[in-house]
Write a protein that holds these residues in place. Sequence first.
Motif, short mmCIF file in Angstrom:
data_model
loop_
_atom_site.label_atom_id
_atom_site.label_comp_id
_atom_site.label_asym_id
_atom_site.label_seq_id
_atom_site.Cartn_x
_atom_site.Cartn_y
_atom_site.Cartn_z
N ILE B 88 0.68 12.77 2.26
CA ILE B 88 -0.14 12.17 1.21
C ILE B 88 0.76 11.52 0.16
CG2 ILE B 88 -1.70 12.71 -0.69
CD1 ILE B 88 -2.97 14.81 1.14
N VAL B 89 1.81 12.26 -0.24
CA VAL B 89 2.69 11.71 -1.27
C VAL B 89 3.46 10.50 -0.75
CG1 VAL B 89 4.57 12.27 -2.82
CG2 VAL B 89 2.86 13.96 -2.34
N ILE B 90 3.90 10.57 0.52
CA ILE B 90 4.59 9.42 1.10
C ILE B 90 3.64 8.23 1.16
CG2 ILE B 90 5.79 8.57 3.14
CD1 ILE B 90 7.32 10.72 1.76
N GLY B 91 2.35 8.51 1.52
CA GLY B 91 1.37 7.44 1.57
C GLY B 91 1.20 6.77 0.22
N LEU B 92 1.22 7.59 -0.84
CA LEU B 92 1.11 7.03 -2.19
C LEU B 92 2.29 6.12 -2.48
CD1 LEU B 92 -0.19 7.08 -5.02
CD2 LEU B 92 1.21 9.04 -5.52
N ALA B 93 3.50 6.56 -2.13
CA ALA B 93 4.68 5.74 -2.40
C ALA B 93 4.64 4.45 -1.59
CB ALA B 93 5.94 6.53 -2.09
N VAL B 94 4.20 4.54 -0.33
CA VAL B 94 4.15 3.34 0.51
C VAL B 94 3.10 2.37 -0.03
CG1 VAL B 94 3.63 2.52 2.82
CG2 VAL B 94 5.07 4.49 2.53
N THR B 95 1.95 2.92 -0.50
CA THR B 95 0.94 2.06 -1.10
C THR B 95 1.50 1.33 -2.32
OG1 THR B 95 -0.69 3.66 -0.38
CG2 THR B 95 -1.42 2.01 -1.94
N ALA B 96 2.25 2.07 -3.15
CA ALA B 96 2.85 1.44 -4.32
C ALA B 96 3.83 0.35 -3.91
CB ALA B 96 3.55 2.49 -5.18
N LEU B 97 4.57 0.58 -2.83
CA LEU B 97 5.52 -0.44 -2.34
C LEU B 97 4.77 -1.68 -1.88
CD1 LEU B 97 8.49 -1.01 -1.66
CD2 LEU B 97 8.11 -0.02 0.56
N MET B 98 3.64 -1.46 -1.14
CA MET B 98 2.85 -2.60 -0.69
C MET B 98 2.28 -3.37 -1.88
SD MET B 98 0.83 -1.43 2.71
CE MET B 98 0.11 0.06 2.11
N LEU B 99 1.84 -2.62 -2.91
CA LEU B 99 1.27 -3.29 -4.09
C LEU B 99 2.33 -4.10 -4.81
CD1 LEU B 99 -1.12 -0.59 -5.50
CD2 LEU B 99 -1.73 -2.83 -4.65
N SER B 100 3.58 -3.60 -4.82
CA SER B 100 4.60 -4.38 -5.50
C SER B 100 4.94 -5.64 -4.71
CB SER B 100 5.85 -3.54 -5.76
OG SER B 100 6.34 -3.01 -4.57
N TYR B 101 4.85 -5.57 -3.37
CA TYR B 101 4.97 -6.80 -2.58
C TYR B 101 3.84 -7.77 -2.93
CZ TYR B 101 8.76 -5.65 0.63
OH TYR B 101 9.98 -5.38 1.15
N ALA B 102 2.63 -7.21 -3.10
CA ALA B 102 1.49 -8.07 -3.44
C ALA B 102 1.72 -8.75 -4.78
CB ALA B 102 0.21 -7.24 -3.47
N ILE B 103 2.29 -8.00 -5.73
CA ILE B 103 2.56 -8.59 -7.06
C ILE B 103 3.56 -9.76 -6.90
CG2 ILE B 103 3.67 -8.15 -9.27
CD1 ILE B 103 2.54 -5.33 -9.13
N ARG B 104 4.62 -9.52 -6.14
CA ARG B 104 5.63 -10.55 -5.94
C ARG B 104 5.04 -11.77 -5.23
NH1 ARG B 104 9.55 -11.15 -9.35
NH2 ARG B 104 11.39 -9.86 -9.00
N LEU B 105 4.21 -11.52 -4.21
CA LEU B 105 3.58 -12.64 -3.50
C LEU B 105 2.72 -13.45 -4.45
CD1 LEU B 105 2.43 -11.16 -0.09
CD2 LEU B 105 4.00 -13.03 -0.44
N TYR B 106 1.98 -12.75 -5.31
CA TYR B 106 1.10 -13.45 -6.24
C TYR B 106 1.92 -14.27 -7.22
CZ TYR B 106 -2.69 -14.46 -9.35
OH TYR B 106 -3.62 -15.12 -10.10
N GLN B 107 3.03 -13.72 -7.67
CA GLN B 107 3.86 -14.45 -8.63
C GLN B 107 4.47 -15.69 -7.98
OE1 GLN B 107 6.51 -11.39 -9.90
NE2 GLN B 107 5.30 -10.93 -11.71
N THR B 108 4.74 -15.60 -6.69
CA THR B 108 5.38 -16.74 -6.02
C THR B 108 4.36 -17.78 -5.58
OG1 THR B 108 6.99 -15.16 -5.23
CG2 THR B 108 7.07 -17.34 -4.26
N TYR B 109 3.25 -17.32 -4.98
CA TYR B 109 2.31 -18.25 -4.37
C TYR B 109 1.05 -18.48 -5.20
CZ TYR B 109 5.02 -17.71 -0.09
OH TYR B 109 6.02 -17.69 0.83
N HIS B 110 0.84 -17.69 -6.23
CA HIS B 110 -0.36 -17.78 -7.07
C HIS B 110 -1.63 -17.61 -6.27
CE1 HIS B 110 1.42 -19.10 -10.95
NE2 HIS B 110 2.44 -19.14 -10.11
N THR B 111 -1.60 -16.78 -5.24
CA THR B 111 -2.81 -16.48 -4.49
C THR B 111 -2.64 -15.11 -3.84
OG1 THR B 111 -4.24 -17.12 -2.70
CG2 THR B 111 -1.94 -17.67 -2.44
N LEU B 112 -3.77 -14.46 -3.56
CA LEU B 112 -3.72 -13.19 -2.85
C LEU B 112 -4.23 -13.33 -1.43
CD1 LEU B 112 -4.89 -10.68 -5.57
CD2 LEU B 112 -2.68 -10.73 -4.45
N SER B 113 -4.73 -14.53 -1.08
CA SER B 113 -5.28 -14.71 0.26
C SER B 113 -4.15 -14.97 1.25
CB SER B 113 -6.25 -15.90 0.23
OG SER B 113 -6.51 -16.30 1.55
#
Lengths: 246, 122
Positions: B88-113
């Motif tokens: 469960i704790v590892i899942g939380l950390a991996v989710t946070a890692l995926m969300l930080s990728y999402a943040i970076r993608l949004y900053q670069t491409y200005h879209t979440l799609s």
Amino acid sequence: MIKRLLIIVALATIALGLFPLVWGMQEARTLSGVARYYVVNGAEDYGAANLVTAVVVSYRGLDTLGEVAVLFVATAGIVLLLGSAKEPVLLDRKSHAEGESEPEPDMGTERREGSPLLKTGAALLFPIILLFGVYIFVNGHLTPGGGFQGGVVIASAVVLLLMANSEMHMKHGLLNMIEALSGATYVAIGLLGMWLAAGFLDPRFLPSGEFGALFSAGAIPLIYSLIGMKVGSELTGVMESLRRKA
Amino acid sequence: MIQVTITQAMTALGLLLAIIGLWGILTRRNIIRIIIAFTILDTGVHLIMVGLGYVTKGTAPILDGELAALGTLNVVDPVPSALVLTAIVIGLAVTALMLSYAIRLYQTYHTLSIDEIKEMKW
């Protein structure tokens, strides 16, 4: 359309393939194999009342060290992605070149101040939740709970505080220091077990004490407290990084 | 009437959640929704694992006074619980890692799609 149909067919195949397996699962009447050994001998071997803790910290201590390492790597990845001071490189895309007056998207940088209710509540609850987290990991060998759960509770207290005070920032250096120190001490205790007791991460170099007391079960409470501090500071750092960059 | 045991109910529910999560990962276009679907899949797998460790009328594997009255071996398997606890704790950390990728993608491409992000497609 055809893609969607393919997905549905694939999922239905997986479901139909796995469902007989799941449904045919017979409930175990008694424990068998290694679980039986753990339950019968757990109290005698390590003196921990909570057998899950005995499994996590001692019987499978090496696995837990690996899990802590995975957690560390994930955190390092987040800090690597979000922590750098450089702004991300904007790719030259067509839509940007054509519509030059594109409004700057809302990056969530504008933060509203927390309401007085949230602020007062957070200030009141933060020490209590922190104490609860510490209680959970200190009593990990006696009651349900342990380092991972306690660490997550501590991180949740910090999330509450960060939501209430938009200008507050955690000290990254301090968090990193706590994390590094507890991680290093965890490994050092493991090595101490190799030297003073039966093997790596063996907690029996400390006296096992009275069964069910707070100071008992050798080094298990010590190890679990270190894991709790490490997980707590790590996840707090993650929340801080996510919030700072978002 | 069919008797449904707790293990059957828990693993079937876990399988259902895992299928829902897979469906979300495969069909959603918004990266945040894909991450949410991933956590649902995670939860389903955890449920299956905990369900496999159930022993009939077993209680929590904590040796205290109440357990002594029941008999020592009347506990659930502690090993899956220990595995899921860390997962469960590892899942939380991996989710946070995926969300930080999402943040970076949004900053670069200005879209979440993910349909808009064509550089990685072939």
